[in-house]
Design an enzyme around this catalytic site. Structure first.
Site, PDB file in Angstrom:
ATOM      1  N   ILE A  37       0.833  -1.206   0.000  1.00  0.00           N
ATOM      2  CA  ILE A  37       0.000   0.000   0.000  1.00  0.00           C
ATOM      3  C   ILE A  37       0.863   1.249   0.000  1.00  0.00           C
ATOM      4  CG2 ILE A  37      -1.697   1.337   1.301  1.00  0.00           C
ATOM      5  CD1 ILE A  37      -2.805  -1.326   2.354  1.00  0.00           C
ATOM      6  N   GLY A  40       6.483   4.434   4.947  1.00  0.00           N
ATOM      7  CA  GLY A  40       6.862   5.647   5.654  1.00  0.00           C
ATOM      8  C   GLY A  40       8.280   5.492   6.168  1.00  0.00           C
ATOM      9  N   GLY A  41       8.646   6.321   7.118  1.00  0.00           N
ATOM     10  CA  GLY A  41       9.999   6.282   7.648  1.00  0.00           C
ATOM     11  C   GLY A  41      10.302   5.035   8.446  1.00  0.00           C
ATOM     12  N   MET A  42       9.296   4.475   9.114  1.00  0.00           N
ATOM     13  CA  MET A  42       9.500   3.356  10.014  1.00  0.00           C
ATOM     14  C   MET A  42       9.071   2.021   9.427  1.00  0.00           C
ATOM     15  SD  MET A  42      10.493   2.788  13.234  1.00  0.00           S
ATOM     16  CE  MET A  42      10.011   3.943  14.491  1.00  0.00           C
ATOM     17  N   GLY A  43       8.026   2.031   8.598  1.00  0.00           N
ATOM     18  CA  GLY A  43       7.491   0.756   8.146  1.00  0.00           C
ATOM     19  C   GLY A  43       6.881   0.796   6.768  1.00  0.00           C
ATOM     20  N   VAL A  45       3.400  -0.640   4.731  1.00  0.00           N
ATOM     21  CA  VAL A  45       2.042  -1.130   4.943  1.00  0.00           C
ATOM     22  C   VAL A  45       1.631  -1.960   3.731  1.00  0.00           C
ATOM     23  CG1 VAL A  45      -0.359  -0.497   5.390  1.00  0.00           C
ATOM     24  CG2 VAL A  45       1.492   0.886   6.357  1.00  0.00           C
ATOM     25  N   LYS A  60       1.259  -3.512   8.988  1.00  0.00           N
ATOM     26  CA  LYS A  60       2.410  -2.610   8.959  1.00  0.00           C
ATOM     27  C   LYS A  60       3.611  -3.406   9.444  1.00  0.00           C
ATOM     28  CE  LYS A  60       4.047   1.971  10.346  1.00  0.00           C
ATOM     29  NZ  LYS A  60       3.676   3.213  11.059  1.00  0.00           N
ATOM     30  N   ASP A 157       3.170  12.585  14.757  1.00  0.00           N
ATOM     31  CA  ASP A 157       3.349  12.737  13.315  1.00  0.00           C
ATOM     32  C   ASP A 157       2.000  13.003  12.652  1.00  0.00           C
ATOM     33  OD1 ASP A 157       4.809  12.865  10.958  1.00  0.00           O
ATOM     34  OD2 ASP A 157       4.755  10.699  10.619  1.00  0.00           O
TER      35      ASP A 157
END
Length: 172
Positions: A37, A40-43, A45, A60, A157
């Site tokens: 999908i 982002g910075g961390m994960g 999806v 995620k 965020d």
């Protein structure tokens, strides 16, 4: 401490080897990966099929390159656990969390079919278009944030790209 339950065992020692070399679709018993999908910075999806209930969910997964950072792993898992404690109509429900067989942390959540608030704002013909709809969306965002604040949780965020507006106008 808001983080109880099974978080310490999910943190555990960080295994050597660094995890998977790239962001692969999650392989987890009971779920069929369908498509990526967003990231982002961390994960990352992913859209997955929950085989037990026959429903489509989002999962995620922490980015592989972040998995060797214990602080990042703790923040990722804390995000899931804290969000899972916030039962509210405008906050995405979390269903499960854990680690994939390759050791990447993950959590599953409701899949919100729709657009981000950022995409809705960009699609307007001019900045003054659709004020009533946008005020309603803003009101729902405010309700979700107020609920989190009443539980001493601060969203660090909050931005239009992180607000989903579902196909029926629901805000998550």
């Amino acid at each position: 401490d808001r983080l109880g339950g099974n978080l310490p065992c999910l943190l555990g020692p960080v295994p050597s080897g660094g995890g998977p070399p790239k962001e692969e679709a999650p392989r987890l018993n009971g779920y069929e990966p369908l498509s990526r999908i967003n990231a982002g910075g961390m994960g990352v999806v992913w859209r997955v099929r929950d085989l037990q209930f026959g429903r489509t969910l989002a999962i995620k997964v922490m980015k592989a390159r972040r998995c060797n950072d214990p602080d990042a792993v703790h923040r990722f898992l804390a995000e899931a656990q804290i969000t899972g404690q916030l039962t509210h109509p405008f906050i995405v429900p979390i269903h499960a969390m854990g680690r994939l067989p390759d050791n990447r942390p993950y959590y599953t959540m409701k899949l919100v079919e729709g657009k981000t608030l950022a995409a809705l704002l960009e699609s307007r013909p001019d900045p003054s278009a659709r004020p009533t709809e946008l005020v309603q969306i803003f009101g729902q965002v405010c309700q979700a944030v107020a609920f989190a604040h009443s539980r001493a949780i601060i969203h660090r965020d909050l931005k239009p790209a992180n607000v989903m507006v579902g196909a029926h106008g629901e805000v998550q």
